[in-house]
Enzyme design. Sequence first.
Site, PDB file in Angstrom:
ATOM      1  N   TYR A   1      31.677  36.666  48.548  1.00  0.00           N
ATOM      2  CA  TYR A   1      31.437  37.857  47.731  1.00  0.00           C
ATOM      3  C   TYR A   1      32.306  37.927  46.475  1.00  0.00           C
ATOM      4  O   TYR A   1      31.810  38.252  45.385  1.00  0.00           O
ATOM      5  CB  TYR A   1      31.579  39.117  48.581  1.00  0.00           C
TER       6      TYR A   1
ATOM      7  N   GLU B   1      26.919  42.782  57.881  1.00  0.00           N
ATOM      8  CA  GLU B   1      26.703  41.393  58.300  1.00  0.00           C
ATOM      9  C   GLU B   1      27.638  40.985  59.429  1.00  0.00           C
ATOM     10  O   GLU B   1      27.247  40.222  60.318  1.00  0.00           O
ATOM     11  CB  GLU B   1      26.841  40.475  57.081  1.00  0.00           C
TER      12      GLU B   1
END
Length: 403
Positions: free
Chosen positions: A95, A137
């Site tokens: 990310y 997630e």
Amino acid sequence: MLTPDQKAIVKATVPALEAHGETITRTFYASMFAAHPELLNIFNPANQQTGKQARSLAASVLAYAAHIDHPEVLGGMVGRIAHKHVSLEVRPEHYPIVGEHLLGAIAQVLGDAATPEILDAWAAAYGQLADLMIGIEKGMYDAGAEQPGGWRDFRPFRVARKVTESRVITSFVLEPVGGGPLPAYQPGQYLSLKVKVPGQERWQIRQYSLSDAPSREHYRISVKREDGGLVSGHLHDTVQEGDELLVHVPAGDFVLQRSERPVVLISGGVGITPMLAMVQTLAREGSQRPVTFIHAAQNGSVHAFRDDVARLTREYPHFRKVVFYDDAQPGDVLGTHHDVAGRLSLDAVRGALPAGDAEFYFCGPAGFSGAVEALLDELQVPAERRFTETFGPSQSFAPVIPG
């Protein structure tokens, strides 16, 4: 947390991103892959070459900006993206990389218009979204591993059977190396395969719908040979029974809802695969839900699972089918191999549709899915009774790492 001023800035940048969105995302991908070529083991390079991925990301960024005040309205889209990320093994450490290069691309393309205040606002917005996605997630990774028979990452499976279903579709029955029961999946979900094609430097990850009712002993996927398809061609031509493939735990949010409503399944081409899993599950369970199975194929040579559907017609009393061939060949017998010559149309299926508030599931190429949407508009089917999966990059909200 985003401040009110930062939210206002993000929303105000929507027109600029609309004007330059695809350029920004193309710049982002080029920059990120140059700095981190290892991410090419996750992304599908074909989607980069066609521009599909850039368009998908651009549309997603705009959706996020437009709903920055109420991101909860994007919950279904976030869930779909999370399933895709998990199937690709996107990890928290990815990310910050994406955020750095996305902001860099915005700065590069917008130039002086990308003021420090704008970049700070987008950095805060991205950070908030990344935290949300990482949390979702993690829960999905944990659930996939902790369920009976579950696992993390990619696990080796053996090709137990390879079956030609049509001129362009082949099924692969996969059993886990080392044996043991498999976790159940919901009909409509998919498997990710991680494949190293001979002669290629990078790993390739592809998703294929599970094409059978859930089994604890094996999984089945059915793969269409795509024109120039690197992985589909390898699977069709090279992979044989006894070979091993790396497989991820099933994922996907396009699933059969557990209700009592009638079911209408509409598929085009290889979009038949999740539909077959759905109807076979209902038949195996002895469900009383009426099922209308509508399928469109070019002709008999590419029509997969014709015998399976014919058997369901004989054995499942709540099942009826309508098969369209838009380019029927001399050996394709009307009334035997297909029910309608021509393209899918409302007039041709209206009489087969069940009474009551049916749920409509549809799957196929983007153009086909658009035609089905128009058909459902004519029928005035509300959004909450429409469920769809379109093959290829999603055009919906996906501001992080679309697959």
